[in-house]
Scaffold this motif. Structure first.
Motif, PDB file in Angstrom:
ATOM      1  N   ARG A  81      18.138 -37.817 -41.116  1.00 25.03           N
ATOM      2  CA  ARG A  81      18.742 -38.718 -39.605  1.00 25.03           C
ATOM      3  C   ARG A  81      19.759 -38.898 -39.736  1.00 25.03           C
ATOM      4  O   ARG A  81      19.822 -39.919 -40.737  1.00 25.03           O
ATOM      5  CB  ARG A  81      17.482 -39.969 -40.265  1.00 25.03           C
ATOM      6  N   THR A  82      20.911 -38.874 -39.276  1.00 19.34           N
ATOM      7  CA  THR A  82      22.017 -38.636 -38.628  1.00 19.34           C
ATOM      8  C   THR A  82      22.230 -39.592 -37.976  1.00 19.34           C
ATOM      9  O   THR A  82      21.600 -39.384 -36.378  1.00 19.34           O
ATOM     10  CB  THR A  82      23.028 -37.885 -39.280  1.00 19.34           C
ATOM     11  N   GLU A 124      20.685 -45.173 -35.612  1.00 14.89           N
ATOM     12  CA  GLU A 124      19.643 -45.413 -35.844  1.00 14.89           C
ATOM     13  C   GLU A 124      20.388 -46.402 -36.573  1.00 14.89           C
ATOM     14  O   GLU A 124      21.016 -46.681 -37.115  1.00 14.89           O
ATOM     15  CB  GLU A 124      20.054 -44.074 -36.832  1.00 14.89           C
ATOM     16  N   GLU A 150       9.310 -34.289 -39.575  1.00 16.43           N
ATOM     17  CA  GLU A 150       9.600 -33.868 -38.244  1.00 16.43           C
ATOM     18  C   GLU A 150      10.611 -32.848 -38.225  1.00 16.43           C
ATOM     19  O   GLU A 150      11.560 -32.892 -37.475  1.00 16.43           O
ATOM     20  CB  GLU A 150       9.554 -34.346 -36.511  1.00 16.43           C
ATOM     21  N   ARG A 172      22.761 -41.723 -31.607  1.00 13.91           N
ATOM     22  CA  ARG A 172      21.440 -42.241 -31.646  1.00 13.91           C
ATOM     23  C   ARG A 172      22.689 -42.751 -32.741  1.00 13.91           C
ATOM     24  O   ARG A 172      22.300 -42.629 -34.569  1.00 13.91           O
ATOM     25  CB  ARG A 172      20.180 -41.567 -32.136  1.00 13.91           C
TER      26      ARG A 172
HETATM   27  P1  ATP Z   1      12.368 -39.247 -35.035  1.00 12.98           P
HETATM   28  O1  ATP Z   1      10.415 -39.998 -34.947  1.00 12.98           O
HETATM   29  O2  ATP Z   1      12.399 -38.961 -36.310  1.00 12.98           O
HETATM   30  O3  ATP Z   1      13.455 -40.284 -34.637  1.00 12.98           O
HETATM   31  P2  ATP Z   1      12.230 -38.663 -32.383  1.00 12.98           P
HETATM   32  O4  ATP Z   1      10.755 -38.484 -32.808  1.00 12.98           O
HETATM   33  O5  ATP Z   1      12.839 -39.669 -32.591  1.00 12.98           O
HETATM   34  O6  ATP Z   1      11.924 -38.306 -34.353  1.00 12.98           O
HETATM   35  P3  ATP Z   1      13.057 -36.649 -30.937  1.00 12.98           P
HETATM   36  O7  ATP Z   1      13.659 -37.659 -29.796  1.00 12.98           O
HETATM   37  O8  ATP Z   1      11.913 -35.229 -30.059  1.00 12.98           O
HETATM   38  O9  ATP Z   1      13.082 -37.064 -32.393  1.00 12.98           O
HETATM   39  O10 ATP Z   1      14.172 -35.281 -31.402  1.00 12.98           O
HETATM   40  C1  ATP Z   1      13.984 -34.409 -30.879  1.00 12.98           C
HETATM   41  C2  ATP Z   1      14.637 -33.781 -32.489  1.00 12.98           C
HETATM   42  O11 ATP Z   1      15.995 -34.100 -32.911  1.00 12.98           O
HETATM   43  C3  ATP Z   1      13.416 -34.317 -33.624  1.00 12.98           C
HETATM   44  O12 ATP Z   1      12.604 -33.380 -33.859  1.00 12.98           O
HETATM   45  C4  ATP Z   1      14.474 -33.973 -35.136  1.00 12.98           C
HETATM   46  O13 ATP Z   1      14.525 -32.210 -35.317  1.00 12.98           O
HETATM   47  C5  ATP Z   1      16.425 -34.217 -34.358  1.00 12.98           C
HETATM   48  N1  ATP Z   1      16.339 -35.685 -34.143  1.00 12.98           N
HETATM   49  C6  ATP Z   1      16.027 -36.387 -33.458  1.00 12.98           C
HETATM   50  N2  ATP Z   1      16.770 -37.413 -34.038  1.00 12.98           N
HETATM   51  C7  ATP Z   1      17.799 -37.667 -35.159  1.00 12.98           C
HETATM   52  C8  ATP Z   1      18.307 -38.079 -35.793  1.00 12.98           C
HETATM   53  N3  ATP Z   1      18.640 -38.867 -36.115  1.00 12.98           N
HETATM   54  N4  ATP Z   1      18.857 -36.844 -37.092  1.00 12.98           N
HETATM   55  C9  ATP Z   1      18.949 -36.388 -36.722  1.00 12.98           C
HETATM   56  N5  ATP Z   1      18.415 -34.708 -36.186  1.00 12.98           N
HETATM   57  C10 ATP Z   1      17.095 -35.588 -35.817  1.00 12.98           C
END
Ligand code: ATP
Length: 459
Positions: free
Chosen positions: A205-206, A196, A276, A194
């Protein structure tokens, strides 16, 4: 025997980042070139910990009657992302500060700090109130690349931003080949990407990370029952692997994504606050319906007993392997005042940094030391190490005082250390020292494998 030190929240993350590098858990990606933001490399201990987390998850989720495994490719047909809604919806609102040029996610502005070095610690929300920000623009988080030599839009593909879609498009393949009946699930571990807007808080958040996802297909009339079931199972899994009491909580979403009927997050209290680590969602029949519509292939189920045809609902459990890794690392980290025997027979106190990993997750299961490097102790210790290595990740160390060697292993989270000393030469026994209690006992060196097996099984 040991006392907790008063560790402040702010510096715990820094200490964990520093320990991660020092002991070989995590390195910044491309560090010698100045690093690549939002990308990290797992070092020798990190890869073991990550592998153990993924293995614990895989066993829990797929070593059962009703869940199958899958490993779908990262690059998928571009229509997948139109069907899933990612092309249209997978974006964050982005704002730029006209003064310091820093870029922020508008919806996370409450947690952000101003990018101007002269205003250290100033909240970005203040800059926003002062009208320093541009209007929010929508920014799609998917990384785009091209298949083949031509970089034109007809060859564009995306690096998957989640592993789930690989599961949905394989619904028929997996169900037919495994002869599963609804309810059943498909589990997958794999990389996701992603782009980000802001990466921060180390591994939280990576831009490149790993997910551990399971999609459970159910009769729509049973969705609520299964949603409850998986929410409980997932919480129990984190507890089983040692998450401390009070460090986990459930956050129920009031505002739902366009595809969801219910959503709850498992949150962990990181040193910088709650975040989360896993989402459990009732995604209804949205995904299978959309892929049916976009591909023209029916993704449905016929129950031959009830003579009922329907599109199953999906209960999704979506955990970050990398984020869970960070949570388990924070959870394990501790600093304790312990007493130390001095060479003149007196005792004093010192601080030990220790990682209290659950033994199943610990990167190295045992260390073996010869007390001194003579009288054949090294040979015996090498023999024990070779033997243990048939089954376990084991570290051999013959340098420095034994107390120092224990401290090094404490920092790596190694649950057991075996020391060969002069008694070993006469009665064949060794000292075993347990990481958390620091209690030592003697056991026969012939029993070490059984001892380790039983201790690892107990937990
Ligand atoms: P956030 O709101 O933190 O951006 P999200 O609700 O978009 O997360 P999901 O799409 O539900 O996250 O992704 C499921 C899981 O993947 C998350 O609970 C997290 O553990 C992991 N995850 C999501 N984005 C990242 C990220 N940028 N870096 C590391 N882990 C991530």
């Amino acid at each position: 025997m040991s006392d907790k030190k008063n560790i402040t929240k702010q510096d715990t993350t820094e200490k964990i980042v520093s320990l991660s590098k020092r002991r070989g858990f995590i390195f910044q990606s491309s560090e010698i070139y100045g690093g690549l933001n939002g990308c990290y490399d797992y070092g020798p201990l990190g890869i073991e910990l990550l592998k153990n987390i993924k293995e614990a998850w895989w066993k829990e989720m797929t070593y059962r009657e009703d869940v199958e495994g899958l490993d779908a490719s990262i690059l998928m047909h571009p229509r997948v992302w139109e069907a899933s809604g990612h092309v249209e919806h997978f974006s964050d609102p982005m704002v730029d500060c006209k003064e310091c040029k820093a870029r922020f996610r508008e919806d996370l502005i409450e947690d952000a700090e101003c990018g101007n070095k002269g205003y250290k610690g100033r909240k970005a929300v203040k800059c926003m109130e002062e009208g320093k920000f541009t209007e929010a623009r929508s920014f799609n988080l998917m990384f785009k690349t091209f298949i083949g030599p031509l970089e034109d839009s007809s060859n564009a593909v995306f690096l998957r931003p989640e592993t789930a879609q690989g599961i949905y498009v394989n619904f028929n393949n997996v169900r037919e080949s495994s002869r599963q009946k609804v309810p059943f699930g498909i589990a997958q571990i794999g990389k996701a990407f992603r782009n980000e807007i802001n990466t921060k808080n180390f591994l939280f958040r990576t831009r490149e990370f790993e997910q551990m996802e399971m999609q459970f297909f159910v009769n729509p009339s049973e969705d609520e029952k299964w949603f409850e079931y998986w929410r409980e199972q997932r919480m129990k899994w984190f507890e089983k692997y040692g998450m401390k009491e009070g460090k986990l909580k459930l956050h129920i979403h009031e505002k739902l994504a366009h595809y969801a009927k219910a959503a709850v997050d498992i949150e962990y209290e990181f040193p910088f606050g709650w975040g989360e680590i896993e989402g459990i969602h009732n995604r209804t029949d949205f995904d299978l319906k959309r892929h049916t519509e976009f591909s023209g292939k029916k993704l449905e189920y016929f129950d031959d007993q009830k003579k009922e045809r329907y599109i199953p609902y999906v209960i999704e459990t979506s955990a970050g392997a990398s984020r869970s890794f960070f949570a388990f690392l924070c959870n394990a980290y501790d600093e304790e005042e312990v007493s130390k025997e001095n060479s003149d027979g007196t005792s004093s106190s010192e601080t030990r940094t220790v990682l209290h990993f659950h033994p199943a997750l610990a990167p190295v299961k045992a260390a073996v030391f010869p007390l001194v490097n003579r009288d054949g102790m090294q040979e015996i210790a090498h023999g024990i190490t070779d033997d243990l290595r048939k089954n376990f990740k084991v570290f051999y160390d013959d340098s420095g005082a034994v107390g120092r060697r224990y401290r090094r292993q404490d920092e790596c989270g190694t649950p057991f250390c075996f020391t060969v000393d002069s008694d070993t030469l006469t009665d064949g026994s060794v000292t075993v020292r347990e990481r958390d209690t620091m209690v030592q006992e003697r056991i026969s060196k012939d029993r070490i494998t059984d001892y380790l097996n039983s201790k690892l099984k107990q937990n």
